[in-house]
Structures are given as C-alpha cells and as structure tokens.
Write a protein that holds these residues in place. Structure first.
Motif, PDB file in Angstrom:
ATOM      1  N   GLU A 128     -33.646  -6.643  29.869  1.00  0.00           N
ATOM      2  CA  GLU A 128     -34.305  -5.774  28.897  1.00  0.00           C
ATOM      3  C   GLU A 128     -33.502  -5.638  27.613  1.00  0.00           C
ATOM      4  N   SER A 187     -39.490   1.420  23.617  1.00  0.00           N
ATOM      5  CA  SER A 187     -40.554   0.569  24.161  1.00  0.00           C
ATOM      6  C   SER A 187     -41.204   1.190  25.400  1.00  0.00           C
ATOM      7  N   GLN A 216     -29.760  -1.656  21.052  1.00  0.00           N
ATOM      8  CA  GLN A 216     -30.618  -2.379  21.991  1.00  0.00           C
ATOM      9  C   GLN A 216     -31.153  -1.445  23.080  1.00  0.00           C
ATOM     10  N   GLY A 231     -33.712   0.764  21.644  1.00  0.00           N
ATOM     11  CA  GLY A 231     -34.954   0.011  21.474  1.00  0.00           C
ATOM     12  C   GLY A 231     -35.737  -0.083  22.771  1.00  0.00           C
ATOM     13  N   PHE A 232     -35.025  -0.296  23.870  1.00  0.00           N
ATOM     14  CA  PHE A 232     -35.694  -0.324  25.171  1.00  0.00           C
ATOM     15  C   PHE A 232     -36.340   1.023  25.469  1.00  0.00           C
ATOM     16  N   LYS A 261     -34.041  -8.425  25.107  1.00  0.00           N
ATOM     17  CA  LYS A 261     -35.318  -8.432  24.399  1.00  0.00           C
ATOM     18  C   LYS A 261     -35.298  -7.599  23.121  1.00  0.00           C
ATOM     19  N   GLN A 262     -34.270  -6.786  22.958  1.00  0.00           N
ATOM     20  CA  GLN A 262     -34.266  -5.799  21.888  1.00  0.00           C
ATOM     21  C   GLN A 262     -33.421  -6.228  20.693  1.00  0.00           C
TER      22      GLN A 262
END
Length: 315
Positions: free
Chosen positions: A176, A79, A72, A75-76, A179-180
């Motif tokens: 955040e 992004s 996660q 992933g942030f 969201k991942q």
C-alpha cells in the motif's frame, strides 16, 4: 543573581520563543507531523531515527526520509476515507514502521492510538472499541491477539507477503505504501483538537480514554528541554515502549520536536543488551523507568566490559 536558580528561571520564562519556532500558527492551526518532522527535513543529512531490529539488523532514517514515508502513509489513510479526528491504532514493536505510522497518522490530521505489544486480546479489543478506531496496523507476531476480536477495524499487516499469516484480512503495509505519492499536504488542526488517543492504566476500574490536544506540544518541548536536558547534539535513547505514554510522548514526539535523533531497540530489555546499545550508538542522554535503572544497577559489575559508554545525562 544566580541565573541557574529555578525561581529566577520561572520568573522570566515565556512560552513565546517556543511557539515562534513552530511552522504553523499555534492558535489558528498547525500540523504535528510538520512540527516534529518537516521542520527538520530541510537538512537532508539530519538523522531522525536510528534503529536496531530484534534480529540484529540496524539502520537509520533521516527526517527527510521520514517526511516522505509519512506522506505515503497519510496518502493511504486518505484513500481509505480516514482523516481528521479518526483514530488509527498501532500494535507494533519498536521498529521504523511504527514511527512511520505515527507520523503519517498525524500528517493526515488523524489521531494516533498506541497499543502495547504485551497486551492480551481483551485489552486491545476494549481500546479499539472505545476509541472507535478506523484502522489497526500490526504484524504476524501480534496478529493472533486480534484474530478473534469482534468488530475489528480495517487491518494493515507489516509483513513480507500475505503468506506470513494465513487468513489475515486487510492489506499489506509495503504494497500500500508503494502505491502512494511521497508528498501529502499536512492537515492543520486547532489547539483544542486531539492528535493522540491515550488510555489510563485503569487503576480504578477499566481504562479511561484520554485525548491529548495539540496545545500540549509546548509542554512536550519543556519537558525534553529542561527536565531531560536534551541538546541538539545528543544521541538520545528512551528505553520506554511507545505503546505507553512515556515512550510515545518522550521517545517520539518530544525528541523529534526538538529535532534530535531518537533510537529504537526492538530487542527485549536486559542489562547486557542495554549496555551494548549504549556503547554501540554512543548514547549521551538516556531515559528509562525506575525498574530499568534498578536492573542496570543490579548488574553494574558488567560495566567494566563496556568502557566506551559515555553518558552525559540519565533521567
């Protein structure tokens, strides 16, 4: 011939058995998060971290949980356009969020940069500027040290809500992360590429940046296995703060590389707190700086109150 003798060991030693344990190809490319986390996550019950926060609450995370949380965070980073070779700094105490940031940074192929929570604003600002850090993760207690830093990179705050610190820029860690996705393909690095961005202690002039390459991993393994004597069954605690090299190398990277449980204690160091932590978590293998051992020795009269302590080794 005595097989325990160092000269005999050195004569027959080969690094190949260590390299054969890695999932990636040591010469062509591997991911450090995969080697220190994923490799041990196949067993869903295998614990990677036990922790106790400053308020006394405690918990644990398996390697499988750490793998998902690292994905996660990676992933942030992606992004935000942060990836291979980019420096990600952390100014956090010894909490699970710190470990997640380390693992997620490494998973994304980025370079983890530690900052010590006892640093003043000048020390942190200097390191952030010199490393050209792309992100800093911190919390409300540490934020005031960064508030006036010029050119501060994107900020992530480990806090329950935006109200925790008025005027803090950036994003919230929990929001955040949520969201991942909990999967992220590890980015492979070559042996000469860096995965840690350290700074010297600055004994001659200001601190100098030192990048630690992936090829250092066997040395981490060697130290933990043969100097610290870490065994798979150990409950290992390195008292050193991960804001410095010894704590980052040998409280995080080293023990996790061997698949052992590491321990974080956020509370400040005292003899009483240390003896209680050793007792409560049945620590069998301890590592600490000489100053810590001197303090414990000066308070050895307290040991009678902790008869359950059963250390096998201390270094």
């Amino acid at each position: 011939m005595d097989a325990t003798r160092y000269d005999v060991f050195a004569e027959t030693f080969s690094v190949d058995p260590i390299l054969q344990q890695f999932r990636g190809d040591y010469n062509d490319g591997l991911n450090v998060c995969e080697e220190i986390c994923d490799r041990h996550a196949d067993d869903p019950d295998r614990v990677g971290l036990r922790y106790e926060r400053a308020d006394g609450t405690s918990g644990e995370m398996t390697f499988a949980e750490l793998q998902k949380r690292a994905a996660q965070f990676a992933g942030f980073l992606k992004s935000q356009g942060i990836g291979r070779g980019d420096r990600v700094a952390c100014l956090l105490p010894r909490t699970p969020e710190l470990l997640i940031c380390v693992l997620g940074t490494l998973r994304a192929g980025a370079v983890y940069q530690p900052l010590f929570t006892a640093f003043g604003s000048g020390a942190s600002a200097y390191r952030l500027e010199k490393a050209q850090s792309k992100l800093i993760v911190t919390n409300p207690a540490q934020w005031p040290k960064l508030a006036d830093v010029k050119g501060l990179p994107k900020t992530m705050l480990v806090a329950d809500s935006r109200d925790a610190v008025d005027g803090t820029p950036g994003v919230l860690f929990g929001e955040e992360m949520a969201k991942q996705a909990d999967t992220f393909e590890p980015v492979k690095l070559g042996p000469e590429e860096p995965f840690l961005q350290m700074f010297t202690s600055g004994t001659t002039g200001k601190s100098k940046g030192v990048a630690v390459p992936v090829r250092a991993l066997p040395a981490f393994y060697m130290y933990m296995r043969y100097a610290v004597g870490l065994r798979p069954s150990d409950n290992f605690w390195n008292v050193a703060d991960p804001g410095w090299a010894y704590g980052l190398y040998y409280a995080i990277v080293g023990p996790l590389l061997l698949g052992c449980t590491t321990h974080f204690n956020e509370a400040g160091f005292t003899a009483e707190n240390t003896f209680e932590f050793l007792r409560k978590y049945r620590i069998t293998n301890l590592a600490a700086a000489p100053t810590a051992y001197r303090l414990l020795k000066a308070n050895e009269n307290l040991l009678k109150d902790y008869p359950e302590i059963d250390l096998r080794g201390a270094s």
